[in-house]
Design an enzyme around this catalytic site. Structure first.
Site, PDB file in Angstrom:
ATOM      1  N   TYR A  44       0.752  -1.204  -0.046  1.00 46.97           N
ATOM      2  CA  TYR A  44      -0.203  -0.020   0.074  1.00 46.97           C
ATOM      3  C   TYR A  44       0.796   1.337   0.145  1.00 46.97           C
ATOM      4  CZ  TYR A  44      -4.495  -1.579   0.827  1.00 46.97           C
ATOM      5  OH  TYR A  44      -5.883  -2.275   0.727  1.00 46.97           O
ATOM      6  N   LYS A  50       2.938 -15.084   2.821  1.00 49.39           N
ATOM      7  CA  LYS A  50       3.001 -15.879   1.722  1.00 49.39           C
ATOM      8  C   LYS A  50       4.770 -15.983   1.652  1.00 49.39           C
ATOM      9  CE  LYS A  50       1.430 -17.589  -2.298  1.00 49.39           C
ATOM     10  NZ  LYS A  50       0.473 -18.619  -2.633  1.00 49.39           N
ATOM     11  N   ASP A  77      -3.445 -17.931   0.890  1.00 50.29           N
ATOM     12  CA  ASP A  77      -4.407 -18.784   0.003  1.00 50.29           C
ATOM     13  C   ASP A  77      -5.067 -19.605   0.745  1.00 50.29           C
ATOM     14  OD1 ASP A  77      -2.233 -19.902   0.156  1.00 50.29           O
ATOM     15  OD2 ASP A  77      -1.699 -20.646  -1.928  1.00 50.29           O
ATOM     16  N   ASP A  88      -6.703  -6.851   4.060  1.00 49.35           N
ATOM     17  CA  ASP A  88      -7.793  -5.888   3.402  1.00 49.35           C
ATOM     18  C   ASP A  88      -8.742  -7.099   3.052  1.00 49.35           C
ATOM     19  OD1 ASP A  88      -9.382  -3.763   2.282  1.00 49.35           O
ATOM     20  OD2 ASP A  88      -8.293  -4.379   0.399  1.00 49.35           O
ATOM     21  N   ASP A 141     -12.832  -8.454   4.459  1.00 54.19           N
ATOM     22  CA  ASP A 141     -14.039  -8.574   3.937  1.00 54.19           C
ATOM     23  C   ASP A 141     -14.556 -10.093   3.728  1.00 54.19           C
ATOM     24  OD1 ASP A 141     -13.738  -6.020   2.986  1.00 54.19           O
ATOM     25  OD2 ASP A 141     -14.750  -6.131   1.186  1.00 54.19           O
TER      26      ASP A 141
HETATM   27  C1  IPM Z   1     -10.752  -0.794   3.779  1.00 57.08           C
HETATM   28  C2  IPM Z   1     -10.773   0.004   2.375  1.00 57.08           C
HETATM   29  C3  IPM Z   1      -9.396   0.847   2.148  1.00 57.08           C
HETATM   30  C4  IPM Z   1      -8.173  -0.102   2.083  1.00 57.08           C
HETATM   31  C5  IPM Z   1      -9.650   1.628   0.906  1.00 57.08           C
HETATM   32  C6  IPM Z   1     -10.727   2.405   0.514  1.00 57.08           C
HETATM   33  C7  IPM Z   1      -8.187   2.265   0.761  1.00 57.08           C
HETATM   34  O1  IPM Z   1     -10.873  -1.214   1.500  1.00 57.08           O
HETATM   35  O2  IPM Z   1     -10.422   0.189   4.806  1.00 57.08           O
HETATM   36  O3  IPM Z   1     -10.542  -2.009   3.991  1.00 57.08           O
HETATM   37  O4  IPM Z   1      -7.892  -0.922   1.115  1.00 57.08           O
HETATM   38  O5  IPM Z   1      -7.762  -0.296   3.041  1.00 57.08           O
HETATM   39 MN    MN Z   2     -11.190  -3.195   2.466  1.00 56.37          MN
END
Ligand code: IPM
Ligand code: MN
Ligand code: NAD
Length: 362
Positions: free
Chosen positions: A135, A195, A227, A251, A255
């Site tokens: 990042y 990884k 993975d 990240d 999710d």
């Molecule tokens: C998160 C989001 C952010 C990230 C983006 C919007 C920069 O996806 O907070 O998870 O990738 O960290």
């Molecule tokens: Mn995110």
């Protein structure tokens, strides 16, 4: 105590309004100040993170953040895109430790896309390193390739990197979190996700986490490739306790973990620096597809406000009260569309926030 309120774009203002409503009925000694961030700040001031907004967050004890971003800004130069605001806040405030707890409330087992027995009782904590990795690594950019498969062609590149101290400090955060959870009946285990079979960056990660782990003999440590971790998260999520990983893997995995709780609208987060200052935001984005419709789930944001009271504002009782109120509205059967299942009552964003307020004061 001062709280910076940064609602942002899309559903951000809708969900933050509900969290602020909840905070306000607690009658705590704090003041708030609100500022623009993200696409709306770009529209107003020509920059997604105006100096005044950054300063407000820097001077505050904590920041409550909604979400930023909209497709309409995706063609702007990168430094002007809304997402740079949240990245800039993380970097400038040094918010390196991101806590994303994935808890499946018993009332929501049927909202998850996984079978109820896989998620019932789930309580895991993903700790994502937040200021390093690909990042933020330099160099990055676009250029004409001079080597590789297609010399002379346009190419783009980013740099994945971690330094030893960056890994050490996030490893300590993870082991200490596991220790705290163990004291409260948790398993006392850290799974470090890497990884290392392919990447130098994550071989160093694995080596350093292993070293730090020796300082925590009471905590079990295991390692998993990312993975496999993605697969295990949907196969047997309850086998995890604390997961620690880098910025990009965290990240993605968080999710995925969100769906174990029923919806990404349920997953709060806390991003902390070494001074205990924090930024609190739902783990999801600005959801442009449902913005303005009054249907977004505000609970991840309300639960982020509870984390803020606990971690940055030293108000653990107030935090517990909010969490209990959320539990109560779920028991009453109230559901925004993302967590709706048969036999429950579908409500909108405001109605859900009002119900949490009512559970708190009533
Ligand atoms: C998160 C989001 C952010 C990230 C983006 C919007 C920069 O996806 O907070 O998870 O990738 O960290
Ligand atoms: Mn995110
Ligand atoms: P997203 O998280 O915004 O949405 C993904 C899906 O989840 C959508 O279908 C959305 O409707 C749903 N969703 C998200 N939050 C919800 C809620 N509270 N209640 C009900 N449903 C919800 O991810 P995306 O669509 O990939 O990204 C949209 C924008 O948000 C992009 O510009 C992205 O960069 C940005 N983003 C910002 C942050 C942040 O500010 N921290 C985080 C992630 C994405």
């Amino acid at each position: 105590m001062k709280i910076a309120i940064l609602p942002g774009d899309g559903i951000g203002p809708e969900i933050v309004a509900e969290a602020v409503k909840v905070l306000n009925v607690l009658d705590l000694p704090f003041e708030t100040e609100t500022a623009l961030v993200g696409g709306c700040a770009y529209d107003a001031y020509g920059h997604p993170l105006p100096d005044a907004t950054l300063k407000l967050a820097q001077d505050a004890d904590a920041t409550l953040f909604g979400a930023v971003g909209d497709w309409k800004y995706d063609t702007l130069d990168r430094p002007l895109r809304p997402e740079q605001a949240i990245l800039g806040l993380r970097k400038n405030l040094g918010l390196f430790a991101n806590f994303r707890p994935a808890i499946c409330y018993p009332q929501l087992v049927d909202a998850s896309s996984l079978k109820r027995e896989l998620v019932a009782g789930l309580d895991i904590l993903i700790i994502r390193e937040l200021t390093g990795d690909i990042y933020f690594g330099q160099p990055r950019g676009r250029r004409i390739a001079t080597d590789g498969h297609f010399p002379g062609a346009e190419e783009a590149f980013d740099t994945m990197r971690y330094s030893r101290p960056e890994i050490e400090r996030i490893a300590h955060v993870a082991f200490q979190a596991a220790r705290k959870r163990k004291a409260a009946g948790g398993e006392g285990r850290v799974t470090s996700v890497d990884k290392a079979n392919v990447l130098e960056t994550f071989q160093l990660w694995k080596d350093v986490v292993t070293e730090i782990g020796q300082q925590y003999p009471d905590i079990a440590l295991d390692h998993m490739y990312v993975d496999n971790a993605a697969m295990q998260l949907v196969k047997a999520p309850k086998k995890f306790d604390v997961v620690v990983t880098g910025n990009m893997f965290g990240d993605i995995l968080s999710d995925a973990a969100a769906m174990l709780t029923g919806s990404i609208g349920m997953l709060p987060s806390a991003s902390l620096n070494s001074k205990g200052q924090g930024l609190y935001e739902p783990s999801h984005g600005s959801a442009p597809d449902i913005a303005g419709k009054g249907v977004a789930n505000p609970l991840a944001t309300i639960l982020s406000a509870a984390m803020m009271l606990r971690f940055s504002l030293n108000q653990p009782e107030a935090a517990a009260r909010i969490e209990k109120a959320v539990d109560q509205v779920l028991t009453l059967g109230l559901r925004t569309p993302d967590i709706y299942s048969e036999g429950t009552k579908r409500v909108g964003t405001v109605e859900m926030g009002d119900a949490v307020v009512k559970a708190l004061v009533g």
